[in-house]
Design a protein around this motif. Structure first.
Motif, PDB file in Angstrom:
ATOM      1  N   LEU A 122       0.823  -1.215   0.000  1.00  0.00           N
ATOM      2  CA  LEU A 122       0.000   0.000   0.000  1.00  0.00           C
ATOM      3  C   LEU A 122       0.856   1.264   0.000  1.00  0.00           C
ATOM      4  CD1 LEU A 122      -2.857  -0.995   2.489  1.00  0.00           C
ATOM      5  CD2 LEU A 122      -2.856  -1.087  -0.012  1.00  0.00           C
ATOM      6  N   LEU A 123       2.110   1.135   0.421  1.00  0.00           N
ATOM      7  CA  LEU A 123       2.999   2.302   0.408  1.00  0.00           C
ATOM      8  C   LEU A 123       3.336   2.733  -1.010  1.00  0.00           C
ATOM      9  CD1 LEU A 123       5.488   1.422   3.300  1.00  0.00           C
ATOM     10  CD2 LEU A 123       3.520   2.960   3.372  1.00  0.00           C
ATOM     11  N   LEU A 124       3.111   1.842  -1.967  1.00  0.00           N
ATOM     12  CA  LEU A 124       3.376   2.201  -3.360  1.00  0.00           C
ATOM     13  C   LEU A 124       2.230   3.003  -3.982  1.00  0.00           C
ATOM     14  CD1 LEU A 124       4.883  -1.197  -4.610  1.00  0.00           C
ATOM     15  CD2 LEU A 124       6.127   0.926  -4.086  1.00  0.00           C
ATOM     16  N   ALA A 125       1.059   2.988  -3.352  1.00  0.00           N
ATOM     17  CA  ALA A 125      -0.114   3.680  -3.912  1.00  0.00           C
ATOM     18  C   ALA A 125       0.124   5.182  -4.099  1.00  0.00           C
ATOM     19  CB  ALA A 125      -1.340   3.424  -3.050  1.00  0.00           C
ATOM     20  N   PRO A 126       0.704   5.887  -3.109  1.00  0.00           N
ATOM     21  CA  PRO A 126       0.965   7.320  -3.334  1.00  0.00           C
ATOM     22  C   PRO A 126       1.934   7.576  -4.482  1.00  0.00           C
ATOM     23  CG  PRO A 126       1.063   6.797  -0.993  1.00  0.00           C
ATOM     24  CD  PRO A 126       1.006   5.493  -1.720  1.00  0.00           C
ATOM     25  N   LEU A 127       2.886   6.677  -4.693  1.00  0.00           N
ATOM     26  CA  LEU A 127       3.830   6.855  -5.803  1.00  0.00           C
ATOM     27  C   LEU A 127       3.123   6.664  -7.141  1.00  0.00           C
ATOM     28  CD1 LEU A 127       6.940   4.943  -4.392  1.00  0.00           C
ATOM     29  CD2 LEU A 127       6.461   7.393  -4.325  1.00  0.00           C
ATOM     30  N   VAL A 128       2.195   5.709  -7.201  1.00  0.00           N
ATOM     31  CA  VAL A 128       1.403   5.528  -8.416  1.00  0.00           C
ATOM     32  C   VAL A 128       0.553   6.763  -8.674  1.00  0.00           C
ATOM     33  CG1 VAL A 128      -0.445   4.177  -9.493  1.00  0.00           C
ATOM     34  CG2 VAL A 128       1.371   3.015  -8.218  1.00  0.00           C
ATOM     35  N   PRO A 185      -7.854  -9.795  -3.522  1.00  0.00           N
ATOM     36  CA  PRO A 185      -8.833  -8.785  -3.963  1.00  0.00           C
ATOM     37  C   PRO A 185      -9.051  -7.680  -2.933  1.00  0.00           C
ATOM     38  CG  PRO A 185      -9.601 -10.974  -4.536  1.00  0.00           C
ATOM     39  CD  PRO A 185      -8.379 -11.161  -3.694  1.00  0.00           C
ATOM     40  N   ALA A 186      -9.051  -8.038  -1.644  1.00  0.00           N
ATOM     41  CA  ALA A 186      -9.273  -7.023  -0.601  1.00  0.00           C
ATOM     42  C   ALA A 186      -8.148  -5.989  -0.604  1.00  0.00           C
ATOM     43  CB  ALA A 186      -9.372  -7.691   0.764  1.00  0.00           C
ATOM     44  N   LYS A 187      -6.914  -6.460  -0.688  1.00  0.00           N
ATOM     45  CA  LYS A 187      -5.793  -5.513  -0.718  1.00  0.00           C
ATOM     46  C   LYS A 187      -5.798  -4.707  -2.013  1.00  0.00           C
ATOM     47  CE  LYS A 187      -2.423  -7.765   2.331  1.00  0.00           C
ATOM     48  NZ  LYS A 187      -3.104  -9.046   2.629  1.00  0.00           N
ATOM     49  N   ALA A 188      -6.214  -5.326  -3.125  1.00  0.00           N
ATOM     50  CA  ALA A 188      -6.283  -4.604  -4.397  1.00  0.00           C
ATOM     51  C   ALA A 188      -7.278  -3.449  -4.309  1.00  0.00           C
ATOM     52  CB  ALA A 188      -6.678  -5.563  -5.514  1.00  0.00           C
ATOM     53  N   VAL A 189      -8.432  -3.689  -3.678  1.00  0.00           N
ATOM     54  CA  VAL A 189      -9.419  -2.623  -3.509  1.00  0.00           C
ATOM     55  C   VAL A 189      -8.851  -1.509  -2.641  1.00  0.00           C
ATOM     56  CG1 VAL A 189     -11.663  -2.057  -2.496  1.00  0.00           C
ATOM     57  CG2 VAL A 189     -11.408  -4.122  -3.880  1.00  0.00           C
ATOM     58  N   LEU A 190      -8.186  -1.875  -1.540  1.00  0.00           N
ATOM     59  CA  LEU A 190      -7.596  -0.856  -0.669  1.00  0.00           C
ATOM     60  C   LEU A 190      -6.505  -0.075  -1.400  1.00  0.00           C
ATOM     61  CD1 LEU A 190      -7.314  -2.761   2.736  1.00  0.00           C
ATOM     62  CD2 LEU A 190      -8.872  -0.896   2.159  1.00  0.00           C
ATOM     63  N   PHE A 191      -5.754  -0.752  -2.259  1.00  0.00           N
ATOM     64  CA  PHE A 191      -4.714  -0.075  -3.035  1.00  0.00           C
ATOM     65  C   PHE A 191      -5.339   0.980  -3.941  1.00  0.00           C
ATOM     66  CE2 PHE A 191      -1.684   0.676  -6.367  1.00  0.00           C
ATOM     67  CZ  PHE A 191      -0.440   0.491  -5.800  1.00  0.00           C
ATOM     68  N   VAL A 192      -6.424   0.620  -4.634  1.00  0.00           N
ATOM     69  CA  VAL A 192      -7.093   1.577  -5.528  1.00  0.00           C
ATOM     70  C   VAL A 192      -7.669   2.738  -4.733  1.00  0.00           C
ATOM     71  CG1 VAL A 192      -8.998   1.889  -7.147  1.00  0.00           C
ATOM     72  CG2 VAL A 192      -7.577  -0.162  -7.293  1.00  0.00           C
ATOM     73  N   VAL A 193      -8.261   2.455  -3.590  1.00  0.00           N
ATOM     74  CA  VAL A 193      -8.824   3.522  -2.748  1.00  0.00           C
ATOM     75  C   VAL A 193      -7.730   4.501  -2.317  1.00  0.00           C
ATOM     76  CG1 VAL A 193      -9.872   4.010  -0.500  1.00  0.00           C
ATOM     77  CG2 VAL A 193     -10.793   2.176  -1.933  1.00  0.00           C
ATOM     78  N   ALA A 194      -6.599   3.951  -1.860  1.00  0.00           N
ATOM     79  CA  ALA A 194      -5.493   4.819  -1.433  1.00  0.00           C
ATOM     80  C   ALA A 194      -4.940   5.625  -2.595  1.00  0.00           C
ATOM     81  CB  ALA A 194      -4.389   3.963  -0.805  1.00  0.00           C
ATOM     82  N   GLU A 195      -4.815   4.968  -3.741  1.00  0.00           N
ATOM     83  CA  GLU A 195      -4.272   5.681  -4.916  1.00  0.00           C
ATOM     84  C   GLU A 195      -5.197   6.805  -5.358  1.00  0.00           C
ATOM     85  OE1 GLU A 195      -4.530   6.806  -8.764  1.00  0.00           O
ATOM     86  OE2 GLU A 195      -5.304   4.768  -8.702  1.00  0.00           O
ATOM     87  N   LEU A 196      -6.511   6.545  -5.401  1.00  0.00           N
ATOM     88  CA  LEU A 196      -7.462   7.574  -5.830  1.00  0.00           C
ATOM     89  C   LEU A 196      -7.521   8.725  -4.834  1.00  0.00           C
ATOM     90  CD1 LEU A 196     -10.454   5.503  -7.273  1.00  0.00           C
ATOM     91  CD2 LEU A 196      -8.715   6.797  -8.527  1.00  0.00           C
ATOM     92  N   ALA A 197      -7.385   8.424  -3.539  1.00  0.00           N
ATOM     93  CA  ALA A 197      -7.386   9.490  -2.532  1.00  0.00           C
ATOM     94  C   ALA A 197      -6.185  10.409  -2.735  1.00  0.00           C
ATOM     95  CB  ALA A 197      -7.378   8.885  -1.132  1.00  0.00           C
ATOM     96  N   VAL A 227      -2.821  -6.214 -12.976  1.00  0.00           N
ATOM     97  CA  VAL A 227      -1.533  -6.053 -12.294  1.00  0.00           C
ATOM     98  C   VAL A 227      -1.697  -6.224 -10.784  1.00  0.00           C
ATOM     99  CG1 VAL A 227       0.281  -4.386 -11.718  1.00  0.00           C
ATOM    100  CG2 VAL A 227      -0.505  -4.602 -14.083  1.00  0.00           C
ATOM    101  N   LEU A 228      -2.745  -5.632 -10.237  1.00  0.00           N
ATOM    102  CA  LEU A 228      -2.955  -5.719  -8.792  1.00  0.00           C
ATOM    103  C   LEU A 228      -3.349  -7.131  -8.351  1.00  0.00           C
ATOM    104  CD1 LEU A 228      -4.847  -2.362  -8.037  1.00  0.00           C
ATOM    105  CD2 LEU A 228      -2.401  -2.856  -7.858  1.00  0.00           C
ATOM    106  N   LEU A 229      -4.274  -7.758  -9.080  1.00  0.00           N
ATOM    107  CA  LEU A 229      -4.775  -9.070  -8.669  1.00  0.00           C
ATOM    108  C   LEU A 229      -3.743 -10.175  -8.850  1.00  0.00           C
ATOM    109  CD1 LEU A 229      -8.426  -8.825 -10.011  1.00  0.00           C
ATOM    110  CD2 LEU A 229      -7.657  -8.703  -7.626  1.00  0.00           C
TER     111      LEU A 229
END
Length: 375
Positions: free
Chosen positions: A86-92, A239-251, A232-234
């Motif tokens: 999830l730490l990679l989400a802000p970089l994405v 799936p649960a972490k993939a959803v959280l990754f997208v949520v963090a990235e969109l935020a 790429v995420l899945l």
């Protein structure tokens, strides 16, 4: 594909009347003087070579963001099904915000000499990589450049949640109006939702027939983009972490884009519905520059020089800082107020303006600031 604005390359000036009965040329009207003033500025800018394309600059930027996304996709696979991913989400999100800025520049004809290639680049960057419909964004952005901060035209000052001008308070419920009294402080948590809002508005527009030009192209690109992103995420996580990754990235994406857009015009004069104003005054008075360092330039995608961008939309981003002294000097010479604030000062002005508008809803008849904003 071009943004509507007076030509910065033709140098044409509307002809003045031939003269009065005594043969003397009549004094130019204020609007004519402003048009002539802008044309003179544009002529100096063109002679300085600041409207020339910077293809090398943009190719380096495009290659850099594509490479960064490839590296991040690889990093996601290497980290795998771990909460550390999830730490990679802000970089994405940061990389995708840079992609969006490049798409914006291509839409403004800044990258290539060919309008067709600018359109292709902008659509690929926006729809295929950033995940936002190019056709949806371009339509509303053209209107914004033609009529910034004008009630009834610029949709950027229309919001179902916030009120950017006193007229927007009409029709709001009592609870909503009470919440708006301190809406400036709600701005920052709301930015966390801006990424979701942008993607929802984009998807809603392309799914409605007739709303977006070439919508079938945008639909295919958006579908391909989300399919690759999800894949790429899945492949790397549950799936649960993939959803959280997208949520963090969109935020993070919403904070980055909203933070780049909000201080540019919010709190600057609002033009009443149907009001006419010459190009120079309209663009300069409605825009605020945000000063700072290389980090501000990076995270705001060059849009921190908003005055210059609105005066010369097709000017390549790296030239905006070069033309800024010329524009500031010209505005001082012709008596047009030029606004620039620090990053913190710009957001402080935004918060103060939003709170003042909200309070104006409770004291519309007694608040001098509300009367000033309405005028």
């Amino acid at each position: 594909m071009s943004i509507s604005h007076p030509s910065a390359t033709s140098g044409a000036v509307p002809p003045h009347p031939a003269g009065g009965p005594d043969g003397a040329a009549p004094a130019a009207r204020p609007a004519q003087r402003s048009i002539s003033s802008y044309t003179a500025l544009a002529q100096r800018v063109r002679e300085a070579g600041l409207l020339r394309r910077r293809r090398g600059y943009y190719w380096r930027r495009i290659c850099a963001v594509v490479l960064a996304l490839a590296v991040l996709a690889t990093a996601v696979q290497l980290v795998g099904d771990s909460w550390w991913v999830l730490l990679l989400a802000p970089l994405v999100a940061t990389t995708l915000s840079q992609v969006a800025f490049l798409g914006h520049d291509a839409a403004h004809q800044q990258v290539f000499s060919s309008p067709r290639w600018n359109a292709i680049a902008s659509r690929c960057l926006a729809s295929l990589i950033a995940g936002l419909s190019h056709g949806w964004w371009l339509g509303k952005h053209n209107v914004h450049h033609a009529a910034p901060n004008q009630v009834g035209r610029d949709t950027d000052i229309d919001s179902k949640v916030l009120a950017f001008h006193p007229d927007a308070l009409e029709g709001r419920g009592r609870l909503h109006r009470w919440l708006l009294t301190h809406q400036g402080f709600w701005l920052f948590p709301l930015l966390l939702l801006e990424g979701f809002n942008l993607h929802v508005d984009s998807a809603s527009a392309v799914l409605r027939p007739g709303k977006v030009k070439r919508r079938h192209v945008d639909v295919l690109m958006l579908a391909a983009r989300w399919a690759v992103y999800a894949g790429v995420l899945l492949l790397a996580m549950s799936p649960a972490k993939a959803v959280l990754f997208v949520v963090a990235e969109l935020a993070c994406f919403g904070v980055l884009l909203g933070g780049a857009f909000v201080p540019n015009h919010t709190g600057m004069p609002i033009l009443a519905r149907g009001r006419k104003m010459d190009f120079l005054h309209r663009q300069v008075l409605s825009s605020r520059n945000v000063g700072g360092n290389l980090l501000v330039d990076f995270f705001m995608g060059g849009l921190n020089r908003q005055v210059e961008h609105h005066l010369f939309p097709s000017m390549p981003r790296p030239h905006l800082k070069l033309v800024q002294p010329m524009v500031r000097r010209h505005c001082a010479e012709v008596g047009v107020p030029y606004t620039e604030a620090s990053f913190a000062g710009a957001f402080a002005a935004v918060v103060a303006h939003l709170n003042a508008v909200g309070l104006a809803g409770r004291r519309r008849n007694s608040c001098p600031l509300a009367a000033q904003l309405r005028s």
